[in-house]
Design a protein around this motif. Structure first.
Motif, short mmCIF file in Angstrom:
data_model
loop_
_atom_site.label_atom_id
_atom_site.label_comp_id
_atom_site.label_asym_id
_atom_site.label_seq_id
_atom_site.Cartn_x
_atom_site.Cartn_y
_atom_site.Cartn_z
N LEU A 145 0.71 12.21 10.07
CA LEU A 145 1.59 11.12 9.54
C LEU A 145 1.73 10.14 10.77
N PRO A 146 1.72 10.13 11.94
CA PRO A 146 2.00 9.43 13.02
C PRO A 146 0.68 8.34 13.05
N ARG A 147 -0.65 9.06 12.34
CA ARG A 147 -1.70 8.08 12.51
C ARG A 147 -1.87 7.19 11.37
N ILE A 148 -0.98 7.28 10.38
CA ILE A 148 -1.03 6.11 9.35
C ILE A 148 -0.70 4.84 9.67
N PRO A 149 -1.61 3.85 9.42
CA PRO A 149 -1.31 2.59 10.21
C PRO A 149 0.32 1.87 9.65
N ALA A 150 0.56 1.15 10.73
CA ALA A 150 1.98 0.72 10.44
C ALA A 150 2.16 -0.55 9.21
N TRP A 151 1.07 -0.69 8.82
CA TRP A 151 1.24 -1.87 7.81
C TRP A 151 1.10 -1.05 6.36
N VAL A 152 1.16 0.39 6.50
CA VAL A 152 1.41 1.05 5.19
C VAL A 152 2.64 0.94 4.89
N VAL A 191 0.87 -1.08 0.10
CA VAL A 191 0.09 -0.09 -0.14
C VAL A 191 0.76 1.07 0.09
N SER A 192 0.35 2.04 -1.00
CA SER A 192 1.14 3.47 -0.77
C SER A 192 0.18 4.45 -0.48
N VAL A 193 0.47 5.34 0.37
CA VAL A 193 -0.22 6.73 0.62
C VAL A 193 0.24 7.74 0.19
N ILE A 194 -0.52 8.61 -0.62
CA ILE A 194 -0.03 9.63 -1.44
C ILE A 194 -0.89 10.89 -0.76
N VAL A 195 0.38 11.89 -0.07
CA VAL A 195 -0.09 13.03 0.61
C VAL A 195 0.41 14.23 0.16
N MET A 236 -8.41 3.94 6.59
CA MET A 236 -7.62 3.10 5.50
C MET A 236 -8.09 1.53 5.58
N ALA A 237 -8.12 1.12 6.65
CA ALA A 237 -8.20 -0.31 6.93
C ALA A 237 -9.63 -1.03 6.30
N SER A 238 -10.67 0.09 6.22
CA SER A 238 -11.87 -0.25 5.52
C SER A 238 -11.73 -0.19 4.13
N ARG A 274 8.67 10.79 10.07
CA ARG A 274 8.63 9.73 9.31
C ARG A 274 9.91 9.68 8.47
N PRO A 275 10.99 9.16 8.90
CA PRO A 275 12.23 9.00 8.17
C PRO A 275 12.47 8.37 6.90
N ASP A 276 11.43 7.64 6.67
CA ASP A 276 11.62 6.46 5.43
C ASP A 276 10.47 7.27 4.56
N ILE A 277 9.92 8.46 4.70
CA ILE A 277 8.93 9.12 3.84
C ILE A 277 9.72 9.70 2.45
N VAL A 278 8.91 9.18 1.40
CA VAL A 278 9.38 9.62 0.04
C VAL A 278 9.06 10.96 -0.31
N VAL A 279 9.75 11.91 -0.73
CA VAL A 279 9.46 13.24 -0.90
C VAL A 279 9.43 13.53 -2.50
N VAL A 280 8.36 14.07 -3.03
CA VAL A 280 8.43 14.33 -4.28
C VAL A 280 8.15 15.82 -4.59
#
Length: 239
Positions: free
Chosen positions: A23-30, A6-10, A95-97, A52-58
């Motif tokens: 960002l801290p509320r995004i589920p850990a399984w993302v 799963v990828s989340v685009i913000v 997101m889970a739903s 979130r150190p692993d975040i991808v910045v575009v």
């Protein structure tokens, strides 16, 4: 069963004060979170990387929410793509739903503030009225039973992205474009109730009349197109 990624685009423009509530509320399984920044002049990117150190910045290539989402989709690697506003109005726990509906057979899942169980604390009466009118116009022209049209909380399988025509909707009309294209190409669509809270900090970039006019023009423009070939292929999905 292989679990899909799963990828989340913000998309962001000056959302440094809101990101700690998002960002801290995004589920850990993302597996992947992509922040698409529209030339913020605060410390949005720095805050995002701290949270979130692993975040991808575009970097957003041009103005408009549609342009931001298109850039995020192009960078995403997930099997499932989810769009999430950065102002704290949407609850990432929903997101889970959304993912559950996709795993159950949906191609495209829309959050709705107007289904039973949904609500909004961030919409004036005239915007509610406008949404009602636009929803019924879409029903008359394209069919379907949408209850919400311009909400930014949606999820879909990556393999339907080419059918949504994202690249030709640069602004806030992007949600309308995607929703109509999903109808036109006969995707399996599910609406789920979603609760929209008021923006936590700052002021929205949405301009009611100009952006409403762009949405209306999008509906009219798509009403004169066939929408392309209906989706009828058997997809190879990791489920």
């Amino acid at each position: 069963m292989i679990v899909p990624s799963v990828s989340v685009i913000v998309p962001t423009v000056n959302e440094a004060n809101n990101l700690p509530h998002v960002l801290p509320r995004i589920p850990a399984w993302v597996e992947e979170v992509i922040l698409v920044d529209g030339s913020s002049d605060d410390n949005t990117v720095a805050v995002a990387r701290q949270l979130r150190p692993d975040i991808v910045v575009v970097e957003q290539p041009r103005l408009g929410k549609g342009a931001a989402l298109a850039a995020g989709f192009a960078a995403a690697r997930g099997d499932i793509l989810i769009t999430l506003d950065a102002d704290g109005s949407a609850d990432p726990r929903e997101m889970a739903s959304f993912v559950g509906a996709l795993l159950a057979g949906a191609d495209f899942v829309k959050g709705s503030r107007f289904l039973q169980g949904g609500e909004t604390s961030d919409m004036e009466w005239y915007r509610r009225l406008g949404n009602w009118g636009l929803v019924h116009l879409v029903r008359l022209r394209f069919g379907g039973r949408y209850s919400d049209l311009c909400y930014g909380y949606n999820a879909f399988w990556r393999d339907v992205l080419p059918y949504l025509g994202v690249e030709i909707a640069p602004g806030f009309e992007i949600e309308t474009q995607m929703s109509i294209r999903a109808l036109q190409t006969k995707l399996a669509i599910v609406e789920l109730p979603s609760r929209e809270h008021a923006r936590i900090h700052g002021v929205s970039n949405l301009r009611t009349l100009p952006d409403g006019w762009r949405v209306l023009k999008t509906i009219v423009r798509l009403g004169f197109t066939s929408g392309g070939k209906a989706v009828a292929v058997i997809r190879k999905r990791p489920i």
